[in-house]
Design an enzyme around this catalytic site. Sequence first.
Site, PDB file in Angstrom:
ATOM      1  CG  ASN A 169      -0.314  -0.664   2.277  1.00  0.00           C
ATOM      2  OD1 ASN A 169       0.849  -0.554   2.957  1.00  0.00           O
ATOM      3  ND2 ASN A 169      -0.737   0.475   3.574  1.00  0.00           N
ATOM      4  CD  GLU A 264       5.699  -0.678  13.084  1.00  0.00           C
ATOM      5  OE1 GLU A 264       4.271  -0.557  13.072  1.00  0.00           O
ATOM      6  OE2 GLU A 264       5.883  -0.025  13.802  1.00  0.00           O
ATOM      7  CB  CYS A 298      -1.657  -0.491   8.529  1.00  0.00           C
ATOM      8  SG  CYS A 298      -0.420   0.910   8.428  1.00  0.00           S
TER       9      CYS A 298
HETATM   10  P1  NAP Z   1       1.270  -9.022   3.344  1.00  0.00           P
HETATM   11  O1  NAP Z   1       0.736  -9.956   2.282  1.00  0.00           O
HETATM   12  O2  NAP Z   1       2.108  -9.175   4.929  1.00  0.00           O
HETATM   13  O3  NAP Z   1       3.000  -8.721   2.136  1.00  0.00           O
HETATM   14  C1  NAP Z   1       4.086  -7.192   2.877  1.00  0.00           C
HETATM   15  C2  NAP Z   1       5.215  -8.049   2.096  1.00  0.00           C
HETATM   16  O4  NAP Z   1       5.132  -9.546   2.560  1.00  0.00           O
HETATM   17  C3  NAP Z   1       4.587  -8.534   0.275  1.00  0.00           C
HETATM   18  O5  NAP Z   1       5.983  -7.326   0.291  1.00  0.00           O
HETATM   19  C4  NAP Z   1       5.518  -9.865   0.617  1.00  0.00           C
HETATM   20  O6  NAP Z   1       5.391  -9.813  -0.989  1.00  0.00           O
HETATM   21  C5  NAP Z   1       6.486  -9.905   1.343  1.00  0.00           C
HETATM   22  N1  NAP Z   1       5.510 -11.570   1.792  1.00  0.00           N
HETATM   23  C6  NAP Z   1       4.957 -12.367   1.641  1.00  0.00           C
HETATM   24  N2  NAP Z   1       4.736 -13.378   1.846  1.00  0.00           N
HETATM   25  C7  NAP Z   1       6.658 -13.648   2.294  1.00  0.00           C
HETATM   26  C8  NAP Z   1       6.907 -14.235   3.456  1.00  0.00           C
HETATM   27  N3  NAP Z   1       6.964 -15.019   3.451  1.00  0.00           N
HETATM   28  N4  NAP Z   1       8.215 -14.048   3.499  1.00  0.00           N
HETATM   29  C9  NAP Z   1       9.203 -12.654   4.008  1.00  0.00           C
HETATM   30  N5  NAP Z   1       8.209 -11.869   2.896  1.00  0.00           N
HETATM   31  C10 NAP Z   1       6.642 -12.504   2.792  1.00  0.00           C
HETATM   32  O7  NAP Z   1       0.216  -7.403   4.007  1.00  0.00           O
HETATM   33  P2  NAP Z   1       0.242  -6.618   2.238  1.00  0.00           P
HETATM   34  O8  NAP Z   1      -1.330  -7.046   1.268  1.00  0.00           O
HETATM   35  O9  NAP Z   1       1.157  -6.378   0.700  1.00  0.00           O
HETATM   36  O10 NAP Z   1       0.076  -5.478   3.195  1.00  0.00           O
HETATM   37  C11 NAP Z   1      -1.059  -5.049   3.844  1.00  0.00           C
HETATM   38  C12 NAP Z   1      -1.161  -4.931   5.553  1.00  0.00           C
HETATM   39  O11 NAP Z   1       0.136  -4.330   5.684  1.00  0.00           O
HETATM   40  C13 NAP Z   1      -2.204  -4.557   6.548  1.00  0.00           C
HETATM   41  O12 NAP Z   1      -1.987  -5.886   6.789  1.00  0.00           O
HETATM   42  C14 NAP Z   1      -1.884  -3.639   6.742  1.00  0.00           C
HETATM   43  O13 NAP Z   1      -2.162  -3.660   8.520  1.00  0.00           O
HETATM   44  C15 NAP Z   1      -0.465  -4.345   6.863  1.00  0.00           C
HETATM   45  N6  NAP Z   1       0.187  -2.858   7.008  1.00  0.00           N
HETATM   46  C16 NAP Z   1       0.350  -2.365   8.344  1.00  0.00           C
HETATM   47  C17 NAP Z   1       0.840  -1.427   8.636  1.00  0.00           C
HETATM   48  C18 NAP Z   1       1.918  -1.100   9.756  1.00  0.00           C
HETATM   49  O14 NAP Z   1       3.002   0.056   9.758  1.00  0.00           O
HETATM   50  N7  NAP Z   1       1.687  -1.691  10.396  1.00  0.00           N
HETATM   51  C19 NAP Z   1       1.622  -0.582   7.184  1.00  0.00           C
HETATM   52  C20 NAP Z   1       1.196  -0.403   5.774  1.00  0.00           C
HETATM   53  C21 NAP Z   1       0.723  -1.544   5.459  1.00  0.00           C
HETATM   54  P3  NAP Z   1       5.058 -10.141  -2.156  1.00  0.00           P
HETATM   55  O15 NAP Z   1       4.194  -8.883  -2.893  1.00  0.00           O
HETATM   56  O16 NAP Z   1       5.893 -11.020  -2.765  1.00  0.00           O
HETATM   57  O17 NAP Z   1       4.188 -11.317  -1.742  1.00  0.00           O
END
Ligand code: NAP
Length: 496
Positions: A169, A264, A298
Amino acid sequence: MAGKGVFEEIIDGDVYKYYADGEWKKSASGKSVSIINPTTRKTQYKVQACSQEEVNKVMELAKAAQKSWARTPLWKRAELLHKAAAILKDHKASIAECLVKEIAKPAKDAVTEVVRSGDLVSYTAEEGVRILGEGKFLVSDSFPGNERSKYCLSSKIPLGVVLAIPPFNYPVNLAVSKIAPALIAGNSLVLKPPTQGAVSALHMIHCFHMAGFPKGLINCVTGKGSEIGDFLTMHPGVNCISFTGGDTGIAISKKAGMIPLQMELGGKDACIVLEDADLDLAAANIVKGGFSYSGQRCTAVKVVLVMESVADALVEKVKAKVAKLTVGPPEEDCDITPVVTESSANFIEGLVMDAKEKGATFCQEYRREGNLIWPLLLDHVRPDMRIAWEEPFGPILPVIRINSVEEGIHHCNASNFGLQGCVFTRDINKAIMISDVMETGTVQINSAPARGPDHFPFQGLKDSGIGSQGITNSINMMTKVKSIVINLPSPSYTMG
Ligand code: NAP
């Protein structure tokens, strides 16, 4: 334009290259990963699917480059970061174009993300120069049984290789919020960008390349997280992981070795509205907080907990504002744009259908075309509905009517998340008391949750994270304290 002009060297045919050893490279795997445009649902870009051998090589390079970078004067590190920040801002249009195409970010917000990222890099450089330029001096005789015969000089040293994994995002902003603190603190960096958002991240990395950082210091490997993620996060060459994303972070925390982690993760930010609240202010913040970037933040408002006596009035105000939101393609800068993937849209739809079956009141008709979901306010949501607890990451906002403040606090604290929350009231005493008991990393009084300004501490409790972000905290997290103790032959006193 994306992949054109100064960015020409980062693409080969129609596949974007990965970045290692100060060069843009093609993966020997011969494989690529397609990035689907959320709006057209057609392949927009392709990136290299890096192999494990390439990850090994990158780790080796990053380790070697870090040794000399740690000896580079702090002011020089800062100078390069300032340069990168300026280049990033100069190329905001090209990077924003990628954000629009691969994550359907509304055009204006896409530009804002890049500019904010440039500012974050510059601020980090300045903050680093100040806080890393200072250490501590301690004397031994404050601890019982000691004379003043030992002087301790403590300072902050880098950790080594930082692995940065941001989510889709904010693929630029949440990447630089890891890259800049890592670099100013003397670490090297391996970035694994999210697949949706990878091309924006590669353009951003090229801005760092153009700034002239040493070879091997910054690296960016692409590929699906599900394929190379575990190999990266469990790699013995990694000395720190800074991750932002969903539940994946919990799994990483269990697998990672004995290294510092900055996590995070998700949130279910509650918005508690009391009887004495300014309802216009609350409604404006609920709509901005709940529906900006189609709820894919988030810190989006993810559940409204409103006192029954003012619930009708608040819901009417929110409904009126929701009706004004524009829905359509990101290129037209619409408020509500398609969500990032079809599977996200299906997940959101599942939450909506569950709420429908269990009797929630739909303030608008549910409407979806492809990945585009029209904004939806769900009233009279009850705790037995999934939407009361789960993070939709889409333009769906549940309203739970409460009969006491305690009920609202109880709902907020019963969540396994604890990122942010907010409370609307004109009574500052109540606001403070409620903020104190809300189990979240931050509570906003009379405003929607938000991650910025980027120098504020930012952290989640419970399943929302480990550690704290914000520029100063991130720099400190990416360092370790080192002490040098001077042992004197006899106690020394400065006076007498
Ligand atoms: P995600 O599916 O957890 O993916 C995050 C990152 O992890 C991506 O770069 C993804 O790569 C990578 N990834 C996936 N599987 C992995 C593995 N096994 N090992 C290491 N890395 C891996 O999250 P998202 O859908 O991108 O983002 C949405 C989530 O992020 C929501 O839950 C949101 O609340 C959270 N978020 C939190 C914050 C905060 O600061 N607290 C800020 C923004 C978003 P790929 O894309 O290649 O799968």
